[in-house]
Design an enzyme around this catalytic site. Structure first.
Site, PDB file in Angstrom:
ATOM      1  N   GLY B  54       0.822  -1.191   0.000  1.00  0.00           N
ATOM      2  CA  GLY B  54       0.000   0.000   0.000  1.00  0.00           C
ATOM      3  C   GLY B  54       0.859   1.244   0.000  1.00  0.00           C
ATOM      4  N   SER B  55       0.304   2.338  -0.508  1.00  0.00           N
ATOM      5  CA  SER B  55       0.991   3.625  -0.392  1.00  0.00           C
ATOM      6  C   SER B  55       0.816   4.169   1.027  1.00  0.00           C
ATOM      7  CB  SER B  55       0.426   4.619  -1.413  1.00  0.00           C
ATOM      8  OG  SER B  55       0.803   4.239  -2.716  1.00  0.00           O
ATOM      9  N   GLY B  56       1.524   5.258   1.306  1.00  0.00           N
ATOM     10  CA  GLY B  56       1.427   5.875   2.626  1.00  0.00           C
ATOM     11  C   GLY B  56       2.614   5.550   3.506  1.00  0.00           C
ATOM     12  N   HIS B  57       3.556   4.726   2.973  1.00  0.00           N
ATOM     13  CA  HIS B  57       4.743   4.349   3.754  1.00  0.00           C
ATOM     14  C   HIS B  57       6.008   5.023   3.221  1.00  0.00           C
ATOM     15  CE1 HIS B  57       2.092   1.441   5.464  1.00  0.00           C
ATOM     16  NE2 HIS B  57       1.982   0.760   4.343  1.00  0.00           N
ATOM     17  N   ASP B 110      -0.941  -8.229   0.385  1.00  0.00           N
ATOM     18  CA  ASP B 110       0.262  -8.132  -0.448  1.00  0.00           C
ATOM     19  C   ASP B 110       0.710  -9.518  -0.901  1.00  0.00           C
ATOM     20  OD1 ASP B 110       0.775  -5.233  -0.365  1.00  0.00           O
ATOM     21  OD2 ASP B 110       1.093  -5.546   1.766  1.00  0.00           O
ATOM     22  N   HIS B 219      -0.036   0.420   9.503  1.00  0.00           N
ATOM     23  CA  HIS B 219      -1.349   0.835   9.010  1.00  0.00           C
ATOM     24  C   HIS B 219      -2.247   1.185  10.185  1.00  0.00           C
ATOM     25  CE1 HIS B 219       0.362  -2.311   6.378  1.00  0.00           C
ATOM     26  NE2 HIS B 219       0.057  -1.462   5.433  1.00  0.00           N
TER      27      HIS B 219
END
Lengths: 331, 331
Positions: B54-57, B110, B219
């Site tokens: 996921g994005s955001g990392h 993932d 998350h």
């Protein structure tokens, strides 16, 4: 206040201890004067570069010590100028036969401390000069400033004189380069949230949940206006217009573009802002030859960002591209 | 929500556009599959490395593409696994005769996406292997995980296999190295504040002003306990004890120590945490041979930090020290 801190009065000292412990081969922490210096400073073959200001702007300036950058940084407490005698001791510690160049952002307290330190050091026979940086176009005078404030554009002045100093340039040449870079560098920032100094324990100013401070200073000083939160492209347009119109930068110019995070804004948002700024500059016919995205000069945990432009020529481009190294690294 | 964003659904795409615009000579953005790849990939003389999540990392993983690191990253939307067909297209785009290595943090979504992509690619004749990373000691199973989560320790696995891939190591050798590094790497993090996903517009979980989430996931998944805010040294001690006791790391070990910011914590606090962790490890007789302080794997704008240890031997030390380059840089 939710921070990683023990006793707030030890915040700066404990940060500097950590910085030195993480860089044992290259940096030295001198607790008596609260300073960080290169382990190999002073070097007889180069002018030594010294910078200081209040803490809370990291990586400026204590994490900008290294090859091609500063020889020493003497920070004050959070948002407070360093004591003049600590600056004086710093200058003496790194005094080189080629002299010492002091880089100072234009704030009244910093100017006083550095000017006094320079006088004291000169009385001891040290050759010293001072460069003032004042890139912030937001306001003419400000809470702690007569004239314009110095903010993230400082990085470019330091990077250029640092590269030249590493090659043996003399003090006059460094002053010429630094003044030239400062003269073609302009910045403006904005806050989404206020910052919280550890010793205060609460936000430094009130900013409602739907408003931003346009043109904020890096100590939370008021900017040009309090505005409603807008889509990012509108905020970027306002900052960029203020910056571009000030010099002005014109179609055909080649520039460096920096998107600087103010401490609490994640890098993903900074790249989003970069993309918007890049395209808006391209629409104006301004070519972006060098890009900088990250944190360079922060305001503790403030969410927000600033934009900086530097008009490039061959000399400045070459100095910005020269090798350098600091504590801030990925690998 | 106070973020630099236009339409929240465009957040990831606009971030990737900015990333590519800032690195025109080295990176390529492929909007059809929402991926970032090296401009020179694939290279016939090396195994290609691909990562996604996921994005955001950020900077993980789209800002970890470059020499000695990833050949491509295929991010999903914020905190969502990338679609399997986008991973498949990514693998095909960078497929090298030496094969493709997929690096996957251990989250159910993932794993599913990457395993399906690997099968599809193998049916096309691409040689591919997958490496799972699960360094988080906080909890055994978690909201999105069977088994341990993969967090900031991912960086060390990637850095080591990236260095070996650049020198021409084959797939079997890379899997051996990656599994070895993962087996000696342990992490734990904590949140001071929740993060706010752009599309949600409000904090992902509730965390009272005087409490922290110890062992938080990247998350926002629950950790081991909800605790009262303490002086930093106490939080560092709890995280470090959990990490050290898990492997366990022992007196006489030589380690890499990473202090990773979760997105909203300024670098000054990270260095303060580093200093505390360094001294507490020294008291245990553990030698810190390599130091990493900054943001490596974040959780949007979450204030917080994680600690990672890697037990070093000559092989791992040499691979971590090898040259590499990504979009995240100072100069």
């Amino acid at each position: 206040m939710k921070k990683f801190v023990n006793d707030p009065k030890d915040y700066v000292a404990e940060m500097l201890q950590g910085l030195a412990l993480a860089n044992p081969d290259t940096l030295r922490y001198v607790p008596e004067y609260n300073l960080i210096m290169r382990a190999d400073a002073p070097r007889a073959d180069k002018v030594s570069l010294v910078q200081g200001s209040g803490s809370g702007h990291e990586p400026a300036h204590v994490m900008s010590v290294g090859p091609g950058m500063l020889d020493a940084a003497c920070p004050g407490d959070v948002f407070s100028a360093p004591p003049a005698d600590f600056v004086y001791e710093t200058v003496k510690l790194v005094a080189s036969p080629k002299g010492v160049l002091l880089l100072v952002n234009n704030y009244t307290g910093d100017r006083m401390a550095f000017e006094m330190a320079q006088e004291l050091a000169e009385a001891d026979g040290v050759t010293a000069r001072t460069l003032f940086i004042d890139d912030d176009v937001s306001v003419q005078d400000s809470t702690y400033t007569v004239g314009r404030r110095g903010v993230a554009g400082n990085f470019f002045v330091l990077k250029a004189v640092g590269a030249a100093a590493e090659r043996g340039a003399d003090l006059d040449e460094l002053v010429r380069i630094g003044e030239k870079v400062n003269s073609v560098t302009r910045s403006m920032g904005m806050a989404l949230t206020a910052c919280t100094p550890p010793a205060k324990g609460s936000p430094l100013f009130d900013l409602p949940g739907d408003e931003v401070e346009m043109g904020v200073g890096i100590h939370g000083e008021p900017g040009r206006s309090r505005e409603k939160l807008q889509p990012a492209r509108e905020h970027v347009r306002e900052m960029l217009t203020a910056v571009v119109d000030d010099l002005p930068y014109a179609s055909g110019d080649s520039v460096a573009l920096m998107v600087n995070g103010l401490g609490g804004t994640p890098v993903g948002e900074l790249y989003l802002v970069y993309g918007l700024a890049h395209r808006q500059l391209a629409e104006r016919g301004i070519e972006i030859a060098r890009s900088y995205v990250g944190e360079y000069c922060t305001s503790l945990d403030m969410a927000g960002a600033s934009l900086t432009l530097v008009r490039l020529d061959d000399e400045i481009s070459e100095l910005l591209a020269a090798p350098a190294g600091t504590a801030i690294r990925v690998f």
